[in-house]
Design an enzyme around this catalytic site. Structure first.
Site, PDB file in Angstrom:
ATOM      1  N   LYS A 120      32.820  19.174  18.263  1.00 25.01           N
ATOM      2  CA  LYS A 120      31.598  18.401  17.884  1.00 25.01           C
ATOM      3  C   LYS A 120      31.076  17.202  18.647  1.00 25.01           C
ATOM      4  CE  LYS A 120      31.415  20.185  13.117  1.00 25.01           C
ATOM      5  NZ  LYS A 120      31.295  19.890  11.730  1.00 25.01           N
ATOM      6  N   ASP A 149      25.615  19.361   8.176  1.00 23.80           N
ATOM      7  CA  ASP A 149      26.629  18.990   7.015  1.00 23.80           C
ATOM      8  C   ASP A 149      26.155  18.262   6.138  1.00 23.80           C
ATOM      9  OD1 ASP A 149      28.437  20.919   8.477  1.00 23.80           O
ATOM     10  OD2 ASP A 149      29.320  19.436   9.610  1.00 23.80           O
TER      11      ASP A 149
END
Ligand code: ATR
Length: 276
Positions: free
Chosen positions: A70, A107
């Protein structure tokens, strides 16, 4: 039917073979009737940037990014949306019309959307956030962006708790144990309870009138949520965040928001098949 015109989306990660994302996303493509297919690609640690280069070359139409890539992907795309820039972390890559790549983090927004879908707004509410890892950081950022009045972070490691507090900006504070009882919303954003009955905090602090959310989705009804229910609080399980963050990815890739119920059923079916 996969044809020469089928668009390809993928998740990159290591490990990635256990990912639920192919089941979730392919169910969403089928429900929407779009000509896309989604696969899992193992990308070795350290190869995140090369995977982004490959995405450009292969003209992959959408990318999901999971551990451990990420941060590397955030550093490799051409542009970041505000949440991804604040977190220095990307879970979604979207090709732009000019061929450049933009990184997003869905998220935190997925978590807030899952609360909203269950009838709980965060605007003006006080939140006690347990944990300060990658998921908790994304949630702290999204809670602040969504107008939470207070985000109190409790974590085993103080240094990471302070980092999550900073992400929540002016509404972020280091938590104290009384925040568990005093907050409108309590969130377990640690990994505690995944595949076990371990608890992330003393459940005797939970009370009626609170919303208690868990990001752990296996088991779906965690010991923490069972304790919350027993205390009279309203439990919200972690499957919602999983499907809503994925639904937001779909919307970014092709502009259509899929039916999250269809995605939840696909995720549950996949989990059940693995754990029978
Ligand atoms: P993710 O990316 O899923 O958020 P992570 O970044 O590894 O995973 O974060 C895991 C979180 O769970 C952290 O807040 C971690 O606490 P530390 O920052 O102190 O490591 C928390 N956590 C995991 N196991 C724990 C345990 N046994 N006791 C307390 N906290 C725990």
């Amino acid at each position: 039917m996969i044809s020469g015109a089928t668009r390809v989306a993928a998740v990159i990660g290591s490990p990635v073979h256990h990912s639920l994302s192919p089941a979730l996303h392919n169910a969403a493509f089928a429900q929407l009737g779009v000509d896309w297919v989604y696969v899992a690609l193992h990308v070795a640690p350290g190869d995140g940037q090369r995977a982004v280069d490959a995405m450009r070359t292969l003209q992959i139409s959408g990318l999901s990014v999971t551990m451990p890539h990420k941060e590397a992907v955030a550093a490799s795309v051409d542009e970041l949306d505000p949440a991804a820039a604040a977190l220095r972390s990307v879970n979604t890559v979207v090709p732009q019309g000019d061929g450049s790549l933009k990184g997003y983090s869905t998220d935190g927004a997925g978590f807030v959307a899952s609360l909203a879908a269950a009838g709980h707004e965060v605007h003006g509410r006080s939140v006690c956030l347990l944990g300060a890892g990658g998921a908790a950081r994304a949630i702290a950022d999204a809670l602040a962006r969504s107008g939470a009045a207070r985000v109190a972070v409790l974590n085993r490691t103080l240094a990471t708790a302070q980092d999550a507090v900073q992400l929540a900006g002016s509404v972020g504070v280091l938590g104290v144990p009384s925040d568990l009882r005093d907050s409108d919303i309590v969130v377990n954003a640690t990994s505690i309870g995944m595949g076990s009955d371990d608890l992330p905090c003393d459940p005797s602090a939970l009370r009626a009138g609170q919303v208690v959310a868990d990001i752990v989705y296996h088991p779906r009804h965690t010991a923490f949520l069972r304790a919350a229910h027993a205390a009279g609080a309203t439990p919200v399980d972690g499957l919602g965040m999983l499907v809503h963050q994925a639904a937001l990815q779909q919307q970014l890739w092709h502009g259509h928001l899929p039916d999250v119920q269809v995605m939840a059923v696909a995720a549950e079916r996949e989990l059940a098949a693995r754990h029978q």
